[in-house]
Scaffold this active site. Structure first.
Site, PDB file in Angstrom:
ATOM      1  N   ASP A  16     -18.619  -0.562  -8.100  1.00  0.00           N
ATOM      2  CA  ASP A  16     -17.810  -1.731  -8.800  1.00  0.00           C
ATOM      3  C   ASP A  16     -18.005  -3.051  -8.022  1.00  0.00           C
ATOM      4  OD1 ASP A  16     -16.006  -2.872 -10.603  1.00  0.00           O
ATOM      5  OD2 ASP A  16     -14.434  -2.756  -8.885  1.00  0.00           O
ATOM      6  N   ASP A  18     -15.714  -6.438  -8.602  1.00  0.00           N
ATOM      7  CA  ASP A  18     -14.574  -7.160  -8.540  1.00  0.00           C
ATOM      8  C   ASP A  18     -13.620  -6.324  -7.856  1.00  0.00           C
ATOM      9  OD1 ASP A  18     -14.913  -9.712 -10.136  1.00  0.00           O
ATOM     10  OD2 ASP A  18     -15.526  -8.278 -11.714  1.00  0.00           O
TER      11      ASP A  18
END
Length: 232
Positions: A16, A18
């Protein structure tokens, strides 16, 4: 240290972005607090935890409905896009991010990225980190990728990048890295093991589903998942 026999060996990794690699979550919090304050509303971590990992479209619908905001989705996008353009380019890489990604790249471990952002927001956030993000292939921006039909916690966000590795590994061969509860469930739904690295403010009762939960990427030991160990 975790028991090395506890985890199944993997051959591919999907990150991922963020709040895991890039320190954007506090910027998001600031933007949403400023968005809702004029309407006498409060944006807290209970709401934030639900929104983490959602596509921009899903996030807009959720916060407007949840807080009964008297704005349209178009007004939401216009206001937040302007704020993101101002603040997101200042985002820095989180501790351990560069070390682990460059280590995997050095050892030719296929490494992909799956972000809930659309392509435009991805480019804004990574303004000062272009060379670093060139290390990821595939790179999936779920918010604008037509193959990602549903955002996290649905499996699409991790199944789509898995299919874009040249050798198309079985999802069980992939190790996911996530910071959000929605992202962890997404990876598990895709049939992957997942390392969770939650934000310090995230309620720890929401951090129980990860295959492994650590406080920082700096704590990760690649060899526990059959990946090359760091050079001593």
């Amino acid at each position: 240290m975790a028991n090395t026999r506890k985890f199944k060996p993997v051959t591919h990794v999907i990150f991922d972005m963020d709040g895991l690699l890039l320190d954007t979550e506090d910027i998001y919090t600031k933007v949403f607090e400023e968005l809702v304050a004029p309407y006498g509303k409060t944006f807290d971590w209970t709401i934030k935890a639900k929104m983490m990992g959602m596509t921009p479209q899903e996030g807009a619908k959720y916060i407007i409905k949840k807080l009964d905001l008297p704005i349209t989705e178009e007004e939401y996008y216009e206001w937040t896009t302007k704020k993101y353009a101002e603040l997101m380019p200042t985002a820095k890489l989180l501790p351990g991010a560069e070390k682990i990604v460059r280590h995997l790249h050095k050892h030719k471990i296929p490494t992909g990225l799956s972000t809930g952002s659309d392509a435009e927001k991805f480019n804004t956030k990574t303004t000062n980190h272009r060379e670093f993000f060139k290390l990821f292939d595939p790179l999936v921006t779920c918010g604008s990728d037509p193959e990602v039909k549903h955002g996290k916690p649905h499996a699409d966000a991790f199944l789509v990048p898995a299919t874009r590795f040249p050798d198309k590994p079985d999802p069980a061969q992939c190790l996911a890295f996530e910071d959000s509860p929605n992202g962890v469930v997404s990876a598990l739904n895709a049939g992957m093991q997942v390392v969770m690295v939650p934000h310090p403010n995230l309620d720890r009762s929401l951090c129980t589903n990860g295959t492994l939960v650590i406080n920082s990427l700096e704590e990760f030991c690649p060899e526990e998942f059959g990946l090359p160990a760091y050079d001593s």
